[in-house]
Design an enzyme around this catalytic site. Structure first.
Site, mmCIF file in Angstrom:
data_model
loop_
_atom_site.group_PDB
_atom_site.id
_atom_site.type_symbol
_atom_site.label_atom_id
_atom_site.label_comp_id
_atom_site.label_asym_id
_atom_site.label_seq_id
_atom_site.Cartn_x
_atom_site.Cartn_y
_atom_site.Cartn_z
ATOM 1 N N HIS A 102 -5.051 2.099 0.327
ATOM 2 C CA HIS A 102 -3.831 2.542 -0.357
ATOM 3 C C HIS A 102 -3.278 1.408 -1.212
ATOM 4 O O HIS A 102 -3.775 0.280 -1.182
ATOM 5 C CB HIS A 102 -2.764 2.980 0.660
ATOM 6 N N ASP A 104 0.780 -0.028 -2.225
ATOM 7 C CA ASP A 104 2.121 0.179 -1.690
ATOM 8 C C ASP A 104 3.021 0.941 -2.666
ATOM 9 O O ASP A 104 3.125 0.596 -3.849
ATOM 10 C CB ASP A 104 2.748 -1.176 -1.321
ATOM 11 N N HIS A 261 -5.539 -1.890 -0.823
ATOM 12 C CA HIS A 261 -5.787 -2.662 0.398
ATOM 13 C C HIS A 261 -5.857 -1.738 1.599
ATOM 14 O O HIS A 261 -5.444 -0.577 1.536
ATOM 15 C CB HIS A 261 -4.747 -3.769 0.602
ATOM 16 N N ARG A 277 6.254 -8.366 5.705
ATOM 17 C CA ARG A 277 5.948 -8.133 4.292
ATOM 18 C C ARG A 277 7.218 -7.903 3.496
ATOM 19 O O ARG A 277 8.105 -7.182 3.947
ATOM 20 C CB ARG A 277 5.063 -6.883 4.219
HETATM 21 C C1 SIN Z 1 -0.121 -3.040 4.538
HETATM 22 O O1 SIN Z 1 -0.748 -2.004 4.319
HETATM 23 O O2 SIN Z 1 0.825 -3.388 3.853
HETATM 24 C C2 SIN Z 1 -0.508 -3.923 5.684
HETATM 25 C C3 SIN Z 1 -1.925 -4.319 5.727
HETATM 26 C C4 SIN Z 1 -2.220 -4.991 7.016
HETATM 27 O O3 SIN Z 1 -1.415 -4.945 7.966
HETATM 28 O O4 SIN Z 1 -3.297 -5.587 7.126
#
Ligand code: SIN
Length: 286
Positions: A102, A104, A261, A277
């Site tokens: 995905h 963000d 990611h 994050r």
């Molecule tokens: C995310 O999708 O923002 C997190 C990725 C992760 O936790 O590795």
């Protein structure tokens, strides 16, 4: 500033900067340039406070507060907590988030420019890290498309949706979720071009993702789904992927236009994972 590539098509490590210190404008401009050009930037051995994480992130512009308000830090709501840790009977963050390709906030009108994640606790097995994050370059994937596919995709638009995926993932993780109509209405479906232009570099990128893209405007469902599956598989071919093995103290920032990611959930308590994050605001997709 020492910069070395993380993988041939994209990604860079900047290895001699302490982000706890004030950054002058020239240094910050160099970081931003590396970020725009390389899409994923790694800084190792960072020990920064929550306030500093937010302050560094704000140098890139305004920050989002995640729609899942239950997982943001009350004292710093710009920080979204991803974790499998339970404290006093309550999860400290969202568990197993992002275990699918995905980018963000693609489900919003002005999706995020980038995200900045700090590794606070990294699960381990026999001394090796677990819980890697995979990144895929949608810019390299666009460049590698055949000319007739580029022509076919130009002008097409895709539909992005948030709640279906969220509910499916929570159910798979064993939690029962009920989302009110009012909450759903706060994050309605949005439509974006399938090929987007990077707002800072002008690079063309493929902008669909397995997580949140559910159909193609004006195309029968089966046909749309078939084309999307083809694009998901293309974007995540091994030659476009960098796999990040986390260490405590890593700060990784990624570009949400030029990359996808995916988290790897290959750990479980008592192996603890705690990530934090911030999410940079972006602009309308064009
Ligand atoms: C995310 O999708 O923002 C997190 C990725 C992760 O936790 O590795």
């Amino acid at each position: 500033m020492r910069v070395k590539p993380l993988s041939p098509p994209f990604g860079a490590e900047i290895d001699d900067l302490d982000l706890a210190r004030d950054l002058d404008d020239v240094t910050f401009a160099q970081i931003e340039q590396v970020f725009n050009e390389r899409s994923v930037v790694l800084f190792r051995n960072q020990r920064i406070t929550h306030a500093r994480h937010v302050e560094f992130s704000r140098r890139f512009g305004e920050l989002e507060i995640h729609v899942l308000r239950e997982y943001v830090r009350p004292e710093h709501p710009e920080i979204y907590v991803l974790s499998n840790i339970i404290e006093n009977g309550r999860p400290v963050g969202i568990k197993d988030a992002g275990n699918y390709w995905h980018t963000d906030l693609s489900y919003t009108q002005a999706p995020s420019r980038g995200s900045i994640m700090c590794a606070i606790e990294v699960p381990q097995k026999d001394g090796a890290p677990l819980g890697d994050t995979l990144f895929a370059s949608t810019a390299a994937a666009y460049d590698a498309l055949a000319p007739d596919m580029k022509a076919k995709l130009q002008g097409l638009q895709a539909i992005h949706r948030f709640w279906d995926r969220y509910i499916r993932e929570r159910k798979a993780a064993g939690s029962d979720v009920l989302i009110s109509e009012e909450r759903r209405a706060g994050t309605p479906d949005v439509v974006h071009p399938i090929i987007r232009t990077h707002p800072h570099t002008g690079q063309k990128c493929i902008y669909v993702n397995e997580g949140f893209t559910v159909g193609i405007v004006g195309m029968p469902e089966d046909e749309g789904r078939g084309l999307l599956n083809e694009l998901f598989a293309h974007c995540t071919k091994p030659e476009f992927v960098y796999r990040h093995q986390w260490r405590v103290g890593d700060l990784v920032m990624w570009d949400n236009c030029a990359t996808l990611h995916r988290a790897t959930v290959d750990y479980a308590l008592p192996q603890r994972r705690l990530m934090q994050r911030t999410t940079l605001k972006g602009t309308a997709v064009f």
